[in-house]
Motif scaffolding. Structure first.
Motif: not given
Length: 210
Positions: A137-152
């Protein structure tokens, strides 16, 4: 025959062929999964590794059958045995889209595996878990985005190829993040991994066409 007797270790076999056959049986008779869950003993690492593999193989075929065992998987990702860790994290990744509330609650802990685990495979599957969570969902992707940014960029960008599918989900829900995502992935055009380079070029084509 007890279902435990059909596992690879019980049969004295190497490889996962026997466990795959057990998983197929579990798809046809989900009650067998309950038997496997009852047989879990953290001290019997070989059998437990087989059970985790069965859960993973079952999730590949019918992930909804494994959702009821989410709490078990969340405990087993902390097991000291590497195989048990990555098999349980793999199963968790395969059902992440079905249990977004659980992943939402545990997202910091899952990211911690990516940040600090010595196991490359478990880190890969932890990234997959976050990426699949972002597909919900939009909410999940929004919450997950910062963690993906840190992971990359962690581990010299080793997991960037796994992060990018998650970023695609984020972009699908949040096209306004396009510039941020382009900035994140463009440096990987110089990555030594051909796989990561290929994924970067493909994703950039998608982004630039939008």
């Amino acid at each position: 025959m007890n279902i435990i007797d059909e596992l690879s270790t019980s049969k004295g076999l190497n490889g996962g062929e026997a466990n795959t056959l057990v998983a197929i049986k579990c798809v046809g008779n989900p009650d067998l999964l309950i038997e496997l869950n009852k047989a879990i003993n953290p001290k019997e690492t070989k059998i437990l590794g087989d059970i985790c593999e069965v859960l993973t193989e079952t999730a590949k075929i019918k992930p909804e059958l494994i959702s009821p065992f989410k709490e078990t998987l969340l405990e087993l990702i902390y097991h000291k045995n590497g195989r048990i860790q990555w098999e349980s994290m793999h199963a968790l990744a395969l059902i992440a889209h079905l249990i977004p509330d659980v992943i939402d609650e545990k997202i910091v802990s899952i990211y911690a595996f990516i940040e600090s685990s010595k196991g490359v495979i478990v880190r890969d599957y932890a990234v997959d878990t976050l990426a699949n969570y972002c597909s919900v969902s939009s909410e999940c992707s929004n919450k997950g985005f910062p963690f993906l940014k840190k992971s990359i960029n962690l581990w010299d960008g080793k997991h960037a190829g796994k992060v990018m599918p998650g970023l695609e989900h984020v972009f699908r829900f949040h096209p306004d993040y396009k510039d941020q995502i382009i900035e994140l992935i463009t440096p990987f055009l110089n990555h030594k991994s051909k796989t990561i380079l290929k994924k970067t070029k493909g994703f950039l084509r998608i982004l630039n066409k939008s």
